[in-house]
Design a protein around this motif. Structure first.
Motif, PDB file in Angstrom:
ATOM      1  N   LEU B 258      -5.700   3.413  -4.075  1.00  0.00           N
ATOM      2  CA  LEU B 258      -5.282   2.363  -2.870  1.00  0.00           C
ATOM      3  C   LEU B 258      -3.986   2.947  -2.251  1.00  0.00           C
ATOM      4  N   ASN B 259      -3.198   2.843  -3.426  1.00  0.00           N
ATOM      5  CA  ASN B 259      -2.035   3.221  -3.483  1.00  0.00           C
ATOM      6  C   ASN B 259      -1.797   4.960  -2.903  1.00  0.00           C
ATOM      7  N   ILE B 260      -2.621   5.587  -3.359  1.00  0.00           N
ATOM      8  CA  ILE B 260      -2.401   7.007  -3.114  1.00  0.00           C
ATOM      9  C   ILE B 260      -3.281   7.398  -1.742  1.00  0.00           C
ATOM     10  N   VAL B 261      -4.206   6.371  -1.306  1.00  0.00           N
ATOM     11  CA  VAL B 261      -4.656   6.794  -0.042  1.00  0.00           C
ATOM     12  C   VAL B 261      -4.004   6.384   1.146  1.00  0.00           C
ATOM     13  N   LYS B 262      -3.181   5.284   0.665  1.00  0.00           N
ATOM     14  CA  LYS B 262      -2.024   4.776   1.944  1.00  0.00           C
ATOM     15  C   LYS B 262      -1.106   5.685   2.203  1.00  0.00           C
ATOM     16  N   LEU B 263      -1.122   6.061   0.781  1.00  0.00           N
ATOM     17  CA  LEU B 263       0.109   7.349   0.812  1.00  0.00           C
ATOM     18  C   LEU B 263       0.014   8.545   1.872  1.00  0.00           C
ATOM     19  N   LYS B 264      -1.497   9.232   1.600  1.00  0.00           N
ATOM     20  CA  LYS B 264      -1.835  10.287   2.711  1.00  0.00           C
ATOM     21  C   LYS B 264      -2.226   9.453   3.847  1.00  0.00           C
ATOM     22  N   ASN B 265      -2.089   8.129   4.598  1.00  0.00           N
ATOM     23  CA  ASN B 265      -1.694   7.479   6.037  1.00  0.00           C
ATOM     24  C   ASN B 265      -3.496   7.399   6.395  1.00  0.00           C
ATOM     25  N   LYS B 266      -3.918   7.953   5.865  1.00  0.00           N
ATOM     26  CA  LYS B 266      -5.633   7.076   5.808  1.00  0.00           C
ATOM     27  C   LYS B 266      -5.477   5.655   6.151  1.00  0.00           C
ATOM     28  N   ALA B 267      -6.134   5.159   7.355  1.00  0.00           N
ATOM     29  CA  ALA B 267      -6.580   3.856   7.368  1.00  0.00           C
ATOM     30  C   ALA B 267      -7.260   3.196   5.771  1.00  0.00           C
ATOM     31  N   VAL B 268      -7.303   2.304   5.663  1.00  0.00           N
ATOM     32  CA  VAL B 268      -8.107   1.486   4.888  1.00  0.00           C
ATOM     33  C   VAL B 268      -8.662  -0.004   5.431  1.00  0.00           C
ATOM     34  N   PRO B 269     -10.221  -0.093   5.391  1.00  0.00           N
ATOM     35  CA  PRO B 269     -10.764   0.218   5.065  1.00  0.00           C
ATOM     36  C   PRO B 269     -11.414   1.550   6.476  1.00  0.00           C
ATOM     37  N   GLU B 270     -10.593   1.676   7.678  1.00  0.00           N
ATOM     38  CA  GLU B 270     -11.267   2.741   9.002  1.00  0.00           C
ATOM     39  C   GLU B 270     -11.211   3.796   8.662  1.00  0.00           C
ATOM     40  N   GLU B 271     -11.074   4.645   7.741  1.00  0.00           N
ATOM     41  CA  GLU B 271     -10.721   5.365   7.355  1.00  0.00           C
ATOM     42  C   GLU B 271     -11.506   6.407   6.223  1.00  0.00           C
ATOM     43  N   VAL B 272     -11.146   5.219   5.064  1.00  0.00           N
ATOM     44  CA  VAL B 272     -11.510   5.433   3.320  1.00  0.00           C
ATOM     45  C   VAL B 272     -11.692   3.951   3.224  1.00  0.00           C
ATOM     46  N   SER B 273     -13.313   3.960   3.096  1.00  0.00           N
ATOM     47  CA  SER B 273     -12.872   2.263   2.426  1.00  0.00           C
ATOM     48  C   SER B 273     -12.857   2.569   0.603  1.00  0.00           C
ATOM     49  N   ILE B 274     -12.315   1.204  -0.157  1.00  0.00           N
ATOM     50  CA  ILE B 274     -12.545   1.641  -1.371  1.00  0.00           C
ATOM     51  C   ILE B 274     -12.731   0.253  -1.465  1.00  0.00           C
ATOM     52  N   VAL B 275     -13.677   0.790  -3.143  1.00  0.00           N
ATOM     53  CA  VAL B 275     -13.976  -0.724  -3.864  1.00  0.00           C
ATOM     54  C   VAL B 275     -13.936   0.013  -5.524  1.00  0.00           C
ATOM     55  N   GLY B 276     -14.127  -1.010  -6.279  1.00  0.00           N
ATOM     56  CA  GLY B 276     -13.596  -0.750  -7.395  1.00  0.00           C
ATOM     57  C   GLY B 276     -14.043  -1.979  -8.198  1.00  0.00           C
ATOM     58  N   PHE B 277     -14.409  -1.896  -9.862  1.00  0.00           N
ATOM     59  CA  PHE B 277     -14.616  -2.379 -10.753  1.00  0.00           C
ATOM     60  C   PHE B 277     -14.187  -3.301 -11.720  1.00  0.00           C
ATOM     61  N   THR B 278     -14.073  -4.265 -11.553  1.00  0.00           N
ATOM     62  CA  THR B 278     -13.915  -5.368 -12.879  1.00  0.00           C
ATOM     63  C   THR B 278     -12.776  -6.130 -11.555  1.00  0.00           C
ATOM     64  N   ASN B 279     -13.546  -6.916 -11.682  1.00  0.00           N
ATOM     65  CA  ASN B 279     -12.505  -8.295 -10.704  1.00  0.00           C
ATOM     66  C   ASN B 279     -11.379  -8.690 -11.771  1.00  0.00           C
ATOM     67  N   GLY B 280     -10.464  -8.310 -11.371  1.00  0.00           N
ATOM     68  CA  GLY B 280      -9.049  -8.688 -12.514  1.00  0.00           C
ATOM     69  C   GLY B 280      -8.283  -9.599 -10.978  1.00  0.00           C
ATOM     70  N   ARG B 281      -7.182  -9.606 -11.949  1.00  0.00           N
ATOM     71  CA  ARG B 281      -5.793 -10.051 -11.745  1.00  0.00           C
ATOM     72  C   ARG B 281      -5.314  -9.360 -10.167  1.00  0.00           C
ATOM     73  N   LEU B 282      -5.417  -7.902 -10.154  1.00  0.00           N
ATOM     74  CA  LEU B 282      -4.811  -7.182  -9.283  1.00  0.00           C
ATOM     75  C   LEU B 282      -5.253  -6.870  -8.066  1.00  0.00           C
ATOM     76  N   SER B 283      -6.584  -7.442  -8.130  1.00  0.00           N
ATOM     77  CA  SER B 283      -7.483  -6.456  -6.794  1.00  0.00           C
ATOM     78  C   SER B 283      -6.951  -7.512  -5.561  1.00  0.00           C
ATOM     79  N   LYS B 284      -7.221  -8.780  -5.571  1.00  0.00           N
ATOM     80  CA  LYS B 284      -6.471  -9.929  -4.914  1.00  0.00           C
ATOM     81  C   LYS B 284      -5.490  -9.642  -4.312  1.00  0.00           C
ATOM     82  N   TYR B 285      -4.207  -8.936  -4.945  1.00  0.00           N
ATOM     83  CA  TYR B 285      -2.864  -9.126  -4.324  1.00  0.00           C
ATOM     84  C   TYR B 285      -2.527  -8.368  -3.837  1.00  0.00           C
ATOM     85  N   VAL B 286      -3.255  -6.614  -3.961  1.00  0.00           N
ATOM     86  CA  VAL B 286      -2.577  -5.753  -3.393  1.00  0.00           C
ATOM     87  C   VAL B 286      -3.277  -5.741  -1.554  1.00  0.00           C
TER      88      VAL B 286
END
Lengths: 339, 339
Positions: B258-286
């Motif tokens: 997610l951070n790298i995609v944002k760094l490359k100025n791609k819009a999430v999710p409009e240009e790139v959708s991102i999904v991850g495995f393991t619903n931990g403490r991080l994902s809710k807060y970014v």
DNA sequence: TTGAAAGCGCTAACAG
DNA sequence: CTGTTAGCGCTTTCAA
């Protein structure tokens, strides 16, 4: 195929149990032929000496008991990790129990550990225990002459080795840092106001305010209970006469605070600086990344394990108890201004 | 004040050890006066029966051994938590060891556990073990007739109870979801390509592509090693002929992506959708919050503990081994488009 | 070179 | 009602 014992081997070879024992332990008292045969047989049948029997005999288990209030808390996970690494390195195993902050569970666990199950124990008090301020169960444990090391959430009433974070200084320095970057109205948000740790941090915070000639106000000291609405509580800080800095005493709360502040369209750190305790996995990844106080959890765990094992292995010479004070570090990120 | 035993009590009262034992266990065979006196004395002196001796006698320890590859991984922390809760509820304690993904440490731990230390064990394979595909040590353990439950990272070569996540279906459905929201070029970023779990997810992903008539390309399957530069690897996906979705197979990687995609100025999710495995403490807060696949770690732990204890307590009737397949859920947040 | 016996702390069957 | 004995699996004197 059941678990094989010395007795079994003895009977298949028609020799005595003690002979087998010696053979397997490679004693010089046994003829090399017999030794070879027995050792081969043992290997083939995956013989393993029964640990329980050995422990009973040796009166030592080479395990240490660990009691943490809550393993889902990343700080404790880190400490746990440190303990395990060090203990393993020094030949000990870990038996662990979580109290889930419950006083009764803590008592039960301590009783279990004091029944010969472990050579020593490492614990951090449950919140309930600290709130009650009742540590009789630990006094009894100490009476049983089993070494104990407490960390982080400790009690003055117990004399034993301790590893604690310099929470007073951490809060003192962090508050000082905020002041140096120009903050004047600094609030504290705490979910752990019942614990020794929480109190020390408040003290450090007050001291820093005082030294810089800033007045402490009650409304700046926000105590959050489990089902309180944090957003509402923060409104009182942000809406009129707004604060310019918030120090959250745990990581989750820091992140929550950040999100709420952003929701209220306050710029971080320009309008409100935010800093939190416990440098875990969250703070680095939120935006802006949070400035955090690192407690060096893994190091604390290693230290505690070392102190405990030292004491276990030197039971003869009774060293005086000591308390190690671990310094924190401020990890500066984007949620605070720079000096 | 040393640890007090039945023998000590017996000698102070001038009675036999067995009398004391019976008195303390409140046997009807003992006169109530004597019982009262002995029980009082025992209480005063904090007598606790030695667990080691009891275990040796009963050939049962009421503890279960848990082996996880890495406790700092939140998924395993959750499973561990679930195991502990359920085990405690059913009267068992936990003895835990972390392998740190090491094959040798795993062997050592299994050996320790097979020496009578535990009544059963729950484990998830170390990465090294899965890469080597060598599970002889576990076969031996099974030979010792000690119940075992494997979870998440399991091996086909071992016949035992298992609890696994339906990783194939999870990846299949997640990929399908991305396709339904309009994505056509979907990449997978994996740090766990050596593990059974990682492979299943790739399979599910491929199946979904195929069913929707999308071609699989090797460049879409990104394998990240420990010291690879993720940013560089992602450049190949994002710079020319860019992908429109990325599925990361663990949480940290998802956030990194997610951070790298944002760094490359791609819009999430409009240009790139991102999904991850393991619903931990991080994902809710970014930000944007990440859509994640939840594996229900705590539930897996509870399930594993239940299966193990059931087997421990019904050793007579040998039930056939079973494998529980736990369904995942997709937690939809802001990093993917809605259908 | 091998074995018998004692003991770690406890319970339980069996005598008294 | 209380005691004796045996035994859980192992090591370790001490005898043979």
């Amino acid at each position: 195929m059941k678990k094989i014992t010395l007795k079994d081997i003895a009977s298949t070879f028609g020799v005595s149990i003690s002979t087998v024992s010696k053979a397997i332990n490679d004693s010089h008292e046994i003829s090399s032929e017999l030794k070879a045969k027995i050792q081969q047989f043992a290997k083939d049948h995956h013989y393993r000496p029964n640990r329980l029997a050995l422990n009973l005999l040796k009166k030592s288990t080479k395990t240490i008991g660990v009691i943490v209030p809550n393993i889902l808390n990343y700080f404790f996970t880190q400490v746990f990790y440190g303990i395990e690494q060090m203990a393993n390195k020094r030949g000990y195993n870990i038996i662990s129990c979580t109290t889930n902050e419950s006083y009764l569970k803590e008592i039960k666990t301590v009783e279990l550990f004091s029944a010969g199950t472990v050579d020593g124990m490492i614990l951090s008090l449950a919140e309930e225990t600290q709130a009650k301020d009742d540590v009789e169960h630990l006094k009894e444990f100490m009476g049983a002459r089993i070494p104990m090391v407490m960390f982080d959430r400790v009690s003055d009433k117990i004399e034993c080795d301790k590893v604690i974070v310099d929470d007073f200084e951490a809060a003192y320095k962090t508050t000082g840092h905020l002041i140096k970057t120009g903050c004047r109205k600094i609030a504290v948000v705490s979910t752990i106001f019942n614990s020794s740790v929480g109190k020390l941090r408040i003290d450090g915070y007050k001291k820093a305010l005082e030294e810089h000639g800033l007045a402490f106000e009650e409304r700046l000291n926000v105590q959050v209970n489990k089902d309180d609405d944090l957003e509402l509580l923060l409104s009182f800080l942000l809406d009129d006469d707004p604060v310019d800095a918030i120090m959250a005493l745990d990581e989750m709360t820091a992140v929550d605070v950040l999100n709420i502040v952003k929701l209220k369209n306050k710029a971080v750190p320009e309008e409100v600086s935010i800093v939190g305790f416990t440098n875990g996995r969250l703070s680095k990844y939120v935006s802006p990344a949070l400035t955090m106080v690192s407690q060096h959890g893994k190091y604390i765990g290693e230290m505690a394990a070392n102190m405990l094992i030292d004491r276990i292995e030197n039971e003869g010479d009774d060293l005086p108890f000591s308390t190690k004070l671990i310094k924190t570090s401020l990890i500066e990120r984007a949620s605070t201004k720079s000096c």
